[in-house]
Write an enzyme that holds these catalytic residues in place. Structure first.
Site, PDB file in Angstrom:
ATOM      1  CB  CYS A 205      -0.687   0.320   0.860  1.00  0.00           C
ATOM      2  SG  CYS A 205      -2.012   1.037   1.189  1.00  0.00           S
TER       3      CYS A 205
ATOM      4  CG  HIS B 212      -4.746  -3.100   2.193  1.00  0.00           C
ATOM      5  ND1 HIS B 212      -3.978  -2.853   3.319  1.00  0.00           N
ATOM      6  CD2 HIS B 212      -5.429  -1.134   1.504  1.00  0.00           C
ATOM      7  CE1 HIS B 212      -3.649  -1.068   3.611  1.00  0.00           C
ATOM      8  NE2 HIS B 212      -4.676  -0.692   2.397  1.00  0.00           N
TER       9      HIS B 212
ATOM     10  CD  GLU C 221      -3.172  -5.917   5.118  1.00  0.00           C
ATOM     11  OE1 GLU C 221      -3.312  -4.668   5.715  1.00  0.00           O
ATOM     12  OE2 GLU C 221      -1.980  -6.041   4.273  1.00  0.00           O
TER      13      GLU C 221
END
Length: 203
Positions: free
Chosen positions: A80, A182, A184
């Site tokens: 990011c 992202h 995650e």
């Protein structure tokens, strides 16, 4: 590689906890650190980041981490804002010089009728290059994005997405990678990218 050591660079990003948890689920030992020795001794280095580019670069410079990241010889991944800071420059905050570890510039996503900025949500990954960090990721699979600024696709782009116009989703130069989305928060696609970073990419 058994229990690879991943240094999470402490650049003040607010997504560090979720990134650390995602890495540990993959069997890696993730440690948040701003220590030069820890970073240079790691098997993998990850620069997370959520927030403004100006503040992010100030923190890296204040801690001397901008110089340390230039010394890293292990595979390095920016996520990011971390990806954007790896590039040469961003026009955010009136113009901020980045780390210059991957060629490219970051620009504001232009406003347009019906186009939401920030770009927030799931978008398809397209134009995937044959790269170990993308192994097992299929054309059109979706990842989760949250950002107002993006790099246009260029010679170092290895995956793209589209939000009004094409943008760089994943970028690479040598042993340095960046993901605009992202991982995650990107379910199986994100887990695959992180696993590939930990296990598949060669030093």
């Amino acid at each position: 590689m058994s229990s690879p050591r991943v240094a999470l660079v402490d650049g003040g990003g607010t997504n560090i906890g979720s990134v650390s948890y995602a890495l540990e689920r993959l069997g890696a030992t993730a440690r948040l650190t701003s220590d030069r020795g820890d970073i240079l001794a790691a098997d993998r280095v990850l620069l997370p980041g959520v927030g403004a580019a100006g503040a992010g670069m100030r923190r890296l410079r204040e801690l001397g981490l901008d110089e340390v990241l230039h010394e890293v010889e292990a595979p390095l991944l920016g996520v990011c804002l971390g990806m954007q800071l790896l590039l040469d420059r961003t026009e955010e905050d009136g113009g901020v010089e980045g780390l210059g570890l991957i060629p490219g510039e970051v620009r504001a996503i232009p406003a347009a009728p019906g186009l939401r900025v920030p770009h927030m949500g799931w978008n398809a990954l397209t134009d995937l290059a044959d790269d170990p960090i993308l192994a097992g990721v299929e054309e059109g699979e979706r990842a989760y994005f949250v950002h107002c600024y993006a790099a246009e696709p260029g010679p170092h782009t290895i995956a793209s997405a589209t939000h009004g116009a094409p943008l760089t989703a994943v970028v690479r130069s040598g042993l340095r990678w960046g993901a605009q989305f992202h991982p995650e928060r990107s379910a199986s696609v994100g887990a695959r990218l992180l696993r590939n970073f930990v296990v598949e990419v060669a030093r």
